[in-house]
Scaffold this motif. Structure first.
Motif, PDB file in Angstrom:
ATOM      1  N   UNK A 254       0.874  -1.108   0.065  1.00  0.00           N
ATOM      2  CA  UNK A 254       0.006   0.108  -0.009  1.00  0.00           C
ATOM      3  C   UNK A 254       0.808   1.235   0.112  1.00  0.00           C
ATOM      4  N   UNK A 255       0.719   2.277  -0.810  1.00  0.00           N
ATOM      5  CA  UNK A 255       1.368   3.466  -0.891  1.00  0.00           C
ATOM      6  C   UNK A 255       0.853   4.443  -0.142  1.00  0.00           C
ATOM      7  N   UNK A 256       1.519   5.587   0.218  1.00  0.00           N
ATOM      8  CA  UNK A 256       1.120   6.654   0.860  1.00  0.00           C
ATOM      9  C   UNK A 256      -0.166   7.239   0.359  1.00  0.00           C
ATOM     10  N   UNK A 257      -0.338   7.148  -1.055  1.00  0.00           N
ATOM     11  CA  UNK A 257      -1.469   7.962  -1.766  1.00  0.00           C
ATOM     12  C   UNK A 257      -2.539   7.106  -1.960  1.00  0.00           C
ATOM     13  N   UNK A 258      -2.435   5.832  -1.529  1.00  0.00           N
ATOM     14  CA  UNK A 258      -3.845   5.035  -1.858  1.00  0.00           C
ATOM     15  C   UNK A 258      -4.815   5.325  -0.871  1.00  0.00           C
ATOM     16  N   UNK A 259      -6.201   5.079  -1.320  1.00  0.00           N
ATOM     17  CA  UNK A 259      -7.234   5.097  -0.737  1.00  0.00           C
ATOM     18  C   UNK A 259      -7.344   4.601   0.738  1.00  0.00           C
ATOM     19  N   UNK A 260      -8.414   4.961   1.564  1.00  0.00           N
ATOM     20  CA  UNK A 260      -8.733   4.229   2.885  1.00  0.00           C
ATOM     21  C   UNK A 260      -9.225   3.040   2.800  1.00  0.00           C
ATOM     22  N   UNK A 261      -9.632   2.656   1.568  1.00  0.00           N
ATOM     23  CA  UNK A 261     -10.013   1.102   1.535  1.00  0.00           C
ATOM     24  C   UNK A 261      -9.364   0.237   1.317  1.00  0.00           C
ATOM     25  N   UNK A 262      -7.807   0.443   1.355  1.00  0.00           N
ATOM     26  CA  UNK A 262      -6.989  -0.308   1.253  1.00  0.00           C
ATOM     27  C   UNK A 262      -5.728  -0.253   2.436  1.00  0.00           C
ATOM     28  N   UNK A 263      -5.216  -0.979   2.911  1.00  0.00           N
ATOM     29  CA  UNK A 263      -4.254  -0.929   3.872  1.00  0.00           C
ATOM     30  C   UNK A 263      -4.815  -0.735   5.453  1.00  0.00           C
ATOM     31  N   UNK A 264      -4.042  -1.011   6.420  1.00  0.00           N
ATOM     32  CA  UNK A 264      -4.444  -0.680   7.774  1.00  0.00           C
ATOM     33  C   UNK A 264      -3.216  -0.683   8.802  1.00  0.00           C
ATOM     34  N   UNK A 265      -3.555  -0.879  10.071  1.00  0.00           N
ATOM     35  CA  UNK A 265      -2.540  -0.623  11.154  1.00  0.00           C
ATOM     36  C   UNK A 265      -2.441  -2.018  11.938  1.00  0.00           C
ATOM     37  N   UNK A 266      -2.819  -3.200  11.377  1.00  0.00           N
ATOM     38  CA  UNK A 266      -2.901  -4.306  12.274  1.00  0.00           C
ATOM     39  C   UNK A 266      -1.541  -4.735  12.640  1.00  0.00           C
ATOM     40  N   UNK A 267      -0.448  -4.550  11.729  1.00  0.00           N
ATOM     41  CA  UNK A 267       0.854  -4.882  12.287  1.00  0.00           C
ATOM     42  C   UNK A 267       1.393  -4.000  13.278  1.00  0.00           C
ATOM     43  N   UNK A 268       0.815  -2.527  13.183  1.00  0.00           N
ATOM     44  CA  UNK A 268       1.244  -1.870  14.227  1.00  0.00           C
ATOM     45  C   UNK A 268       0.557  -1.870  15.693  1.00  0.00           C
ATOM     46  N   UNK A 269      -0.641  -2.359  15.410  1.00  0.00           N
ATOM     47  CA  UNK A 269      -1.250  -2.928  16.797  1.00  0.00           C
ATOM     48  C   UNK A 269      -0.914  -4.093  17.402  1.00  0.00           C
ATOM     49  N   UNK A 270      -0.256  -4.825  16.482  1.00  0.00           N
ATOM     50  CA  UNK A 270       0.218  -6.255  17.080  1.00  0.00           C
ATOM     51  C   UNK A 270       1.599  -5.983  17.640  1.00  0.00           C
TER      52      UNK A 270
ATOM     53  N   UNK B 285       5.678  12.204   8.703  1.00  0.00           N
ATOM     54  CA  UNK B 285       6.888  12.649   7.957  1.00  0.00           C
ATOM     55  C   UNK B 285       6.835  12.362   6.452  1.00  0.00           C
ATOM     56  N   UNK B 286       5.764  11.564   5.992  1.00  0.00           N
ATOM     57  CA  UNK B 286       5.649  11.615   4.452  1.00  0.00           C
ATOM     58  C   UNK B 286       5.223  12.803   3.871  1.00  0.00           C
ATOM     59  N   UNK B 287       4.326  13.454   4.577  1.00  0.00           N
ATOM     60  CA  UNK B 287       3.915  14.651   3.840  1.00  0.00           C
ATOM     61  C   UNK B 287       2.739  14.507   2.886  1.00  0.00           C
ATOM     62  N   UNK B 288       2.182  13.233   2.710  1.00  0.00           N
ATOM     63  CA  UNK B 288       1.216  13.134   2.012  1.00  0.00           C
ATOM     64  C   UNK B 288      -0.172  13.223   2.899  1.00  0.00           C
ATOM     65  N   UNK B 289      -1.279  13.887   2.258  1.00  0.00           N
ATOM     66  CA  UNK B 289      -2.596  13.864   3.028  1.00  0.00           C
ATOM     67  C   UNK B 289      -3.197  12.571   3.536  1.00  0.00           C
ATOM     68  N   UNK B 290      -3.200  11.568   2.674  1.00  0.00           N
ATOM     69  CA  UNK B 290      -3.667  10.412   3.089  1.00  0.00           C
ATOM     70  C   UNK B 290      -2.896   9.764   3.954  1.00  0.00           C
TER      71      UNK B 290
ATOM     72  N   UNK C  13      -3.567  11.418   7.388  1.00  0.00           N
ATOM     73  CA  UNK C  13      -4.716  11.207   7.936  1.00  0.00           C
ATOM     74  C   UNK C  13      -4.801   9.818   8.304  1.00  0.00           C
ATOM     75  N   UNK C  14      -4.045   8.781   7.903  1.00  0.00           N
ATOM     76  CA  UNK C  14      -3.941   7.598   8.479  1.00  0.00           C
ATOM     77  C   UNK C  14      -3.068   7.544  10.058  1.00  0.00           C
ATOM     78  N   UNK C  15      -2.106   8.282  10.004  1.00  0.00           N
ATOM     79  CA  UNK C  15      -1.528   8.577  11.198  1.00  0.00           C
ATOM     80  C   UNK C  15      -2.407   9.009  12.394  1.00  0.00           C
ATOM     81  N   UNK C  16      -3.026  10.270  12.065  1.00  0.00           N
ATOM     82  CA  UNK C  16      -4.315  10.551  13.035  1.00  0.00           C
ATOM     83  C   UNK C  16      -5.206   9.626  13.259  1.00  0.00           C
TER      84      UNK C  16
END
Length: 400
Positions: A154-170, A344-349, A352-355
């Motif tokens: 998943x890239x930094x510009x991809x939509x919110x329908x792809x990717x997640x934070x499961x790896x960070x939670x684990x 730090x990526x600077x991309x709005x998407x 938003x994932x960081x928040x």
């Protein structure tokens, strides 16, 4: 010289005395037709006049603050208005208290105003932080894949329908769990040693623990990096990050637990020792159960310090876009590190994932705090719900 009584002085009334020398006692009489007595208000409850004066003083202070900041001085903006409202409101409150009371009342009103405004400031800071983070991160947090997928491919510009934070939670759960398993017995054991054993070495340990509470997180990360990764050639992994977090959590838990154990009354220890219990049984069955709510607070403080650390994890583990379930299987991401790299990526998407990840982190911390407080609640002496249900469904009770 003969002393004469002053004719203006009234003679003292003496109780009637019987011929035998006994004093008659008169019992008070009650009027049955009198209205019922009015219940007395509590000592700390202000009267209606005091409430009116208090509210009126702050209303006058707010009006003066608006006049000063908006009309007399070029101090536009909400912060200047709030500062002027605090200063002028406290001043008007002090003047009002001086008109109706003495210096003690003035000091009491001023102290009450300062403490109240300080509490409002702290609560406003916390609420504004949570609301700001939630408003910036609610869009990705509303997608289910945000919790069930990782960022593999998943890239930094991809939509919110792809990717997640499961790896960070684990990763955060594994690292925090390992760190807590290390620091909980060591921290409470250190506190027990400093409080119950004492001695010259205990004073040295207390000094070291107090000094380590102000240890910068980057220093803890460098310590684990140099000792474990550079010297012992251990790979960067979640275990190394957990050890760095444990270094940060250990002095917090030990210092807070030491303060809590020192508050336990010494009479409890003396009573246990007088009944024949050993020092170890006194600590295990008397001191630690008595201080359990405070010890839970110490653990909460340690978790709050370790769950948000970024620099130790960045040095000892590194970021990964895929799920790693083993603490020794290589680089492992965590929620603080995921937030840091995406901002730090600077991309709005990505921002938003960081928040969104920050919102999840706040929710997880709140859940951990609630669980810790529930576990620390003192057990009641009454029967539990399970015992009551078992007693109601027992065959002997049904037969009777």
């Amino acid at each position: 010289m003969t002393l004469q009584a002053d004719p203006t002085t009234q003679p003292t009334t003496q109780p009637p005395i019987t011929p035998t020398g006994d004093v008659l006692t008169h019992l008070p009489s009650y009027d049955d037709d009198a209205p019922p007595a009015v219940p007395r208000a509590s000592l700390g409850k202000p009267s209606p006049d005091e409430r009116f004066a208090h509210i009126g003083s702050w209303a006058a202070g707010a009006a003066l603050a608006w006049l000063v900041t908006q009309r007399l001085l070029p101090l536009d903006g909400l912060p200047w208005f709030l500062i002027a409202c605090f200063v002028l409101g406290t001043l008007v409150t002090a003047v009002t208290a001086a008109m109706t009371g003495g210096m003690i009342d003035v000091k009491d009103r001023v102290a009450t105003s300062v403490v109240t405004w300080a509490a409002i400031l702290v609560i406003s800071a916390v609420v504004s932080t949570v609301v700001f983070v939630a408003l910036r991160g609610w869009r990705p947090a509303t997608h289910l894949n945000f919790y069930t997928q990782d960022m593999s491919g998943v890239g930094p510009k991809d939509s919110f329908e792809t990717g997640g934070i499961l790896h960070a939670i684990i990763g955060s759960g594994i690292e925090l769990g390992i760190a807590l398993a290390i620091t909980l017995p060591l921290g409470i054991g250190t506190a027990v040693f400093m409080t119950e054993v004492g001695g010259r070495f205990a004073r040295v340990v207390r000094t070291v623990v107090e000094a380590m509470t102000a240890l910068p997180s980057i220093v803890a990360g460098l310590f684990i990096y140099v000792v474990l990764i550079v010297a012992l050639d251990f790979p960067r992994s979640g275990l190394a990050a957990a050890l760095a977090i444990a270094v940060m959590m250990l002095p917090i838990i030990a210092r807070a637990a030491d303060v809590v154990l020192r508050v336990v009354p010494g009479g409890l220890r003396e009573a246990s020792l007088a009944l024949g219990a050993s020092r170890w049984r006194t600590v295990w069955y008397v001191v630690l159960p008595t201080a359990r709510p405070g010890l839970a607070t110490a653990v909460i403080l340690g978790i709050a310090r370790g769950v948000g650390e970024t620099s130790p994890v960045l040095l000892t583990s590194g970021a990964a876009a895929f799920t790693v379930a083993g603490p020794t299987d290589g680089v492992m991401n965590s929620l603080p590190l995921f937030i840091y790299t995406n901002v730090r990526s600077g991309e709005p998407q990505a921002i938003a994932r960081a928040f969104g990840a920050a919102t999840v982190l706040l929710a997880l911390v709140l859940i951990l705090f609630v669980i810790a407080r529930l576990l620390a609640r003192p057990r009641g002496t009454g029967p539990t719900l399970r015992s009551r249900l078992a007693g109601a469904l027992s065959p002997n009770r049904a037969h009777r």
